[in-house]
Scaffold this motif. Structure first.
Motif, short mmCIF file in Angstrom:
data_model
loop_
_atom_site.label_atom_id
_atom_site.label_comp_id
_atom_site.label_asym_id
_atom_site.label_seq_id
_atom_site.Cartn_x
_atom_site.Cartn_y
_atom_site.Cartn_z
N ASN A 152 0.82 -1.20 0.00
CA ASN A 152 0.00 0.00 0.00
C ASN A 152 0.86 1.26 0.00
OD1 ASN A 152 -2.74 -0.98 -0.02
ND2 ASN A 152 -2.36 -1.82 2.00
N MET A 156 0.65 4.03 -2.87
CA MET A 156 0.57 5.47 -2.59
C MET A 156 1.69 6.21 -3.31
SD MET A 156 -1.95 6.67 -0.93
CE MET A 156 -1.23 8.25 -0.46
N ASP A 238 -10.67 10.12 7.55
CA ASP A 238 -10.27 10.61 6.24
C ASP A 238 -11.19 11.72 5.76
OD1 ASP A 238 -8.47 10.32 3.92
OD2 ASP A 238 -10.31 9.79 2.87
N ASP A 336 -0.54 12.54 4.85
CA ASP A 336 -1.60 11.83 4.15
C ASP A 336 -1.12 10.47 3.66
OD1 ASP A 336 -4.27 11.71 3.06
OD2 ASP A 336 -3.36 11.98 1.08
N SER A 339 -1.24 8.08 6.65
CA SER A 339 -2.64 7.76 6.94
C SER A 339 -3.21 6.78 5.91
CB SER A 339 -3.47 9.05 6.96
OG SER A 339 -4.85 8.77 6.97
N ALA A 340 -2.98 7.04 4.64
CA ALA A 340 -3.55 6.20 3.58
C ALA A 340 -3.01 4.78 3.62
CB ALA A 340 -3.28 6.84 2.22
N ARG A 343 -4.79 3.03 6.51
CA ARG A 343 -6.22 2.85 6.27
C ARG A 343 -6.47 1.75 5.26
NH1 ARG A 343 -8.00 6.79 3.68
NH2 ARG A 343 -6.23 8.22 3.62
N SER A 344 -5.67 1.72 4.19
CA SER A 344 -5.83 0.67 3.18
C SER A 344 -5.52 -0.70 3.76
CB SER A 344 -4.91 0.96 1.99
OG SER A 344 -5.26 2.15 1.33
N VAL A 367 -12.57 8.21 -0.05
CA VAL A 367 -11.25 8.71 -0.40
C VAL A 367 -11.28 9.64 -1.61
CG1 VAL A 367 -8.96 8.00 -1.22
CG2 VAL A 367 -10.04 6.77 0.64
#
Length: 422
Positions: A152, A156, A238, A336, A339-340, A343-344, A367
């Motif tokens: 992930n 990103m 988010d 970000d 965080s992403a 979260r993923s 998202v």
């Protein structure tokens, strides 16, 4: 432990690229196509602003794409769970490719129609809302669970490479050859994404092929989410960032008025968050070693909001120092990215495979839909105040939103990836 080994523990983990040839091919294709897609994003915003001279009109780009994204994201996730995920991703990718061709034609014919731009963006949004869940639902079939955080982070980085180079290159190409050349670049580079999907093996849904899903299938995914407080919190946090503190609709006005720049200045502002994300990615080896994903997400979103507010303050007090605003926007992008990635990973590891497409559909609604609603909110607030003030208010609203959300669900801070619970 040697110094070199200690350093390698903090650098990017590229293990997933070695683990799966299919993931490697899909990652490369997406990375290339993202360059053109992000050039198109900045070009559409630039073209709308040039035609209207209105930040509100730029914000409407986000609003027109929001409803198609919500509808297609929720139903598209059900399609991903019902049909071969590779076929769903391929069909929608071909549709996105066709939209790129329409943008090329409208530029060549010099139609100068803002309404047409809104329609194309809406179609792109609907197709993306199905394509992205399909891609994300494919990953756990290609990689081990232990590789998902690093995968992930790589995903990103792929997006943010496009967000970085795409706007910068887009600004240069617009200034050199106009919007038509930028749209052509997108149409050409998107072939890489289509090719990578063509080479994937068949990825049927769990339990085999099914009939086309209906509203009952969509509702099943939403009912599961209602019983999954940890996954639900990832969406809420988010939204705090992307709805309340999304500044990108303000960039055209900031570039051309506050910073007295041109299309290249706009490209730099658009690229700044992605530059920060890529810098964070380069030292992201630690991401897989953090297990308290809940608290990590909350901290990252607070840093994001504070960075956007700081960028607004710098534009108010020091409008001649473009580099300072770019630095704060880059810091927001770093936060970000962290965080992403978490979260993923939470969604991919805590959600059951038979519901993964539908939950990925909700994920893409949040998202991708959150920033579009944020565009409209920021553009509207800027119309009432100013672009700089809108950034400051949005950043503080984001921080307040995180605080209130965490106070209502304190167990989220204790989430441990070694025992994933939805």
């Amino acid at each position: 432990m040697s110094r070199a080994r200690r350093l390698s523990r903090h650098l990017t983990d590229v293990g997933p690229l070695r683990e799966s040839r299919d993931f490697r091919r899909m990652w490369f294709g997406q990375s290339v196509s993202q360059l053109g897609q992000q050039m198109t994003a900045v070009t559409v915003a630039y073209q709308v602003y040039i035609l209207t001279r209105s930040s509100f009109a730029v914000g409407l780009v986000g609003l027109f794409s929001l409803l198609p994204l919500v509808i297609a994201g929720l139903y598209g996730g059900a399609l991903v769970d019902a049909f071969d995920r590779r076929k769903v991703a391929l069909v929608t990718a071909l549709g996105l490719w066709a939209c790129s061709g329409v943008l090329v034609l409208q530029a060549m014919l010099e139609l100068e129609s803002v309404a047409l731009l809104y329609v194309v963006v809406a179609l792109q949004s609907a197709l993306f809302a199905v394509n992205n869940p399909a891609r994300q639902a494919i990953l756990p079939r290609l990689l081990s669970k232990e590789s998902l955080p690093a995968a992930n982070a790589l995903t990103m980085a792929s997006f943010n490479l496009g967000f970085t180079v795409g706007p910068l290159l887009g600004g240069l190409i617009i200034g050199w050859r106009g919007v038509q050349a930028a749209y052509i670049f997108d149409a050409v580079t998107f072939t890489a994404a289509v090719y990578s999907l063509l080479r994937l093996p068949s990825i049927p849904p769990p339990g085999g092929s099914r009939r086309a899903p209906g509203l009952k299938s969509v509702a099943e995914g939403l009912r599961f989410l209602a019983r999954a407080p940890n996954l639900r919190m990832t969406f809420i946090l988010d939204l705090c960032a992307m709805v309340l503190a999304q500044p990108r609709a303000l960039f055209p006005a900031l570039a051309l008025t506050v910073y007295a720049g041109n299309a290249s200045t706009l490209g730099l502002l658009q690229a700044a968050p992605a530059i920060g994300s890529l810098l964070a990615f380069l030292v992201s080896g630690w991401i897989s070693r953090v297990h308290r994903h809940g608290i990590a997400i909350a901290v990252a979103v607070v840093v994001y909001g504070a960075s956007v507010a700081a960028a607004g303050f710098s534009a108010i007090g020091l409008p001649g120092m473009l580099w300072l605003g770019v630095t704060f926007l880059a810091l927001s992008g770093s936060a970000d990215m962290v965080s992403a990635a978490y979260r993923s990973t939470m969604l991919q590891s805590a959600a059951p495979d038979e519901l993964r497409g539908r939950l990925q559909g909700v994920f893409v609604v949040v998202v991708a839909g959150g920033p579009r609603l944020g565009d409209f909110l920021a553009g509207s607030l800027a119309a009432l105040t100013s672009e700089e003030t809108a950034m400051v208010i949005g950043g503080f609203a984001c921080i307040l939103g995180v605080g209130l959300s965490m106070a209502r669900n304190r167990k989220f801070a204790a989430y441990d990836s070694r025992r994933p619970m939805p």
